[in-house]
Design a protein around this motif. Sequence first.
Motif, PDB file in Angstrom:
ATOM      1  N   MET A 116       0.845  -1.199   0.000  1.00  0.00           N
ATOM      2  CA  MET A 116       0.000   0.000   0.000  1.00  0.00           C
ATOM      3  C   MET A 116       0.878   1.246   0.000  1.00  0.00           C
ATOM      4  O   MET A 116       1.834   1.343   0.761  1.00  0.00           O
ATOM      5  CB  MET A 116      -0.916   0.001   1.234  1.00  0.00           C
ATOM      6  CG  MET A 116      -1.924   1.142   1.261  1.00  0.00           C
ATOM      7  SD  MET A 116      -3.006   1.089   2.712  1.00  0.00           S
ATOM      8  CE  MET A 116      -3.971  -0.374   2.360  1.00  0.00           C
ATOM      9  N   THR A 117       0.584   2.208  -0.867  1.00  0.00           N
ATOM     10  CA  THR A 117       1.378   3.425  -0.959  1.00  0.00           C
ATOM     11  C   THR A 117       1.046   4.358   0.196  1.00  0.00           C
ATOM     12  O   THR A 117       0.048   4.188   0.903  1.00  0.00           O
ATOM     13  CB  THR A 117       1.096   4.142  -2.284  1.00  0.00           C
ATOM     14  OG1 THR A 117      -0.269   4.595  -2.287  1.00  0.00           O
ATOM     15  CG2 THR A 117       1.320   3.204  -3.464  1.00  0.00           C
ATOM     16  N   ASP A 118       1.912   5.381   0.360  1.00  0.00           N
ATOM     17  CA  ASP A 118       1.676   6.357   1.422  1.00  0.00           C
ATOM     18  C   ASP A 118       0.333   7.049   1.236  1.00  0.00           C
ATOM     19  O   ASP A 118      -0.395   7.291   2.204  1.00  0.00           O
ATOM     20  CB  ASP A 118       2.802   7.393   1.431  1.00  0.00           C
ATOM     21  CG  ASP A 118       4.108   6.815   1.959  1.00  0.00           C
ATOM     22  OD1 ASP A 118       4.068   5.722   2.566  1.00  0.00           O
ATOM     23  OD2 ASP A 118       5.154   7.447   1.760  1.00  0.00           O
ATOM     24  N   GLN A 119       0.008   7.380  -0.011  1.00  0.00           N
ATOM     25  CA  GLN A 119      -1.252   8.072  -0.259  1.00  0.00           C
ATOM     26  C   GLN A 119      -2.443   7.180   0.070  1.00  0.00           C
ATOM     27  O   GLN A 119      -3.443   7.638   0.622  1.00  0.00           O
ATOM     28  CB  GLN A 119      -1.330   8.525  -1.719  1.00  0.00           C
ATOM     29  CG  GLN A 119      -2.591   9.327  -2.026  1.00  0.00           C
ATOM     30  CD  GLN A 119      -2.534   9.985  -3.384  1.00  0.00           C
ATOM     31  OE1 GLN A 119      -1.492  10.490  -3.782  1.00  0.00           O
ATOM     32  NE2 GLN A 119      -3.639   9.976  -4.088  1.00  0.00           N
ATOM     33  N   GLU A 120      -2.344   5.893  -0.244  1.00  0.00           N
ATOM     34  CA  GLU A 120      -3.422   4.962   0.090  1.00  0.00           C
ATOM     35  C   GLU A 120      -3.558   4.815   1.604  1.00  0.00           C
ATOM     36  O   GLU A 120      -4.666   4.692   2.130  1.00  0.00           O
ATOM     37  CB  GLU A 120      -3.162   3.608  -0.566  1.00  0.00           C
ATOM     38  CG  GLU A 120      -3.342   3.623  -2.077  1.00  0.00           C
ATOM     39  CD  GLU A 120      -2.897   2.321  -2.717  1.00  0.00           C
ATOM     40  OE1 GLU A 120      -2.035   1.631  -2.110  1.00  0.00           O
ATOM     41  OE2 GLU A 120      -3.398   1.989  -3.799  1.00  0.00           O
ATOM     42  N   ASP A 121      -2.422   4.806   2.306  1.00  0.00           N
ATOM     43  CA  ASP A 121      -2.459   4.758   3.770  1.00  0.00           C
ATOM     44  C   ASP A 121      -3.204   5.967   4.329  1.00  0.00           C
ATOM     45  O   ASP A 121      -4.029   5.843   5.240  1.00  0.00           O
ATOM     46  CB  ASP A 121      -1.037   4.730   4.338  1.00  0.00           C
ATOM     47  CG  ASP A 121      -0.389   3.359   4.234  1.00  0.00           C
ATOM     48  OD1 ASP A 121      -1.118   2.385   3.962  1.00  0.00           O
ATOM     49  OD2 ASP A 121       0.835   3.274   4.425  1.00  0.00           O
TER      50      ASP A 121
ATOM     51  N   CYS B 243       0.373   8.050   9.928  1.00  0.00           N
ATOM     52  CA  CYS B 243      -0.048   9.161   9.067  1.00  0.00           C
ATOM     53  C   CYS B 243      -0.393  10.419   9.861  1.00  0.00           C
ATOM     54  O   CYS B 243      -0.844  11.415   9.272  1.00  0.00           O
ATOM     55  CB  CYS B 243      -1.276   8.747   8.251  1.00  0.00           C
ATOM     56  SG  CYS B 243      -1.055   7.278   7.236  1.00  0.00           S
TER      57      CYS B 243
ATOM     58  N   THR C 145      -1.705  16.458  -1.153  1.00  0.00           N
ATOM     59  CA  THR C 145      -1.128  15.307  -1.855  1.00  0.00           C
ATOM     60  C   THR C 145      -2.134  14.659  -2.802  1.00  0.00           C
ATOM     61  O   THR C 145      -2.352  13.451  -2.782  1.00  0.00           O
ATOM     62  CB  THR C 145      -0.612  14.246  -0.860  1.00  0.00           C
ATOM     63  OG1 THR C 145      -1.701  13.805  -0.034  1.00  0.00           O
ATOM     64  CG2 THR C 145       0.479  14.799   0.016  1.00  0.00           C
TER      65      THR C 145
END
Length: 265
Positions: free
Chosen positions: A1-6, A35, A247
């Motif tokens: 999972m990417t940072d943005q998805e997190d 986050c 973001t």
Amino acid sequence: MTDQEDVREALALLLENYWVLRQEQPDQYNLIRRCEPKLRNYFFEKCGWRLLQNPQFYKLEKIPAQPQSWMGINAFQQPRDYALFCCFMAFLEEKDVEEQFLLSDLCESLLALYPHEAELVSRLNWENYEHRRALVRVLAFAEAASLIYLVDGDGEQFAMRQEGEALYEVTLLARYFLRSYPKDLQQYDSRQALQAAEFFDEEAATGMGRRVRIYRQLLLAAACNAADARPEDFIYLRKRDEGTGFTSLSLYSIYYTLSYSRHPS
């Protein structure tokens, strides 16, 4: 999972839950903790909301742009329930964390705390079944919200007979359930005054007040009704695109994230 998805998942968790408890949701709690800086900055900048952090929980103080009837407590059935709940929270304020209390002591205190002087408010009477039933609903909600927990007895029996007894214990969460206000509540004389303290009215048309109002409306109600909204709000929305905001989490991408979490295909 990417940072943005997190971040998207953590954002949805905070919006969908009153709070995220570490003991009950450890993975979700840790996700929000990772986050936290981005979420804290985003919610305060866009919505004027505070993200509360405690070793036991995370809580986002979600204040709506406009209070709606569906935002109430589903378990409550009449204004008396809310009045009793407010008095109950005042009672808990005088208790220490992990302090225990008897239902009979609570009933005695509520008789003194209940606003009998208010117009059209009938005097609280524990001989009245409807009044006892209302208190049982309040206690059941408080227990479900982890504000108290039952040590011994059965609070439900109080609805059937006035002599019903139970022993409860106050939890740490009782200290954080009610949101904070900019000043003492006694300094506000109406609901409108409470709202004005939050909406940055001096910038309501073009500045922070407008942005806060729009984000609160979309994040909590997921709709902006043209009949009720200000014209400048729709102008602001039309100028937004997927490449703006935090973001790339624009108003619309947040909306679709929440819609998917509620209604997955």
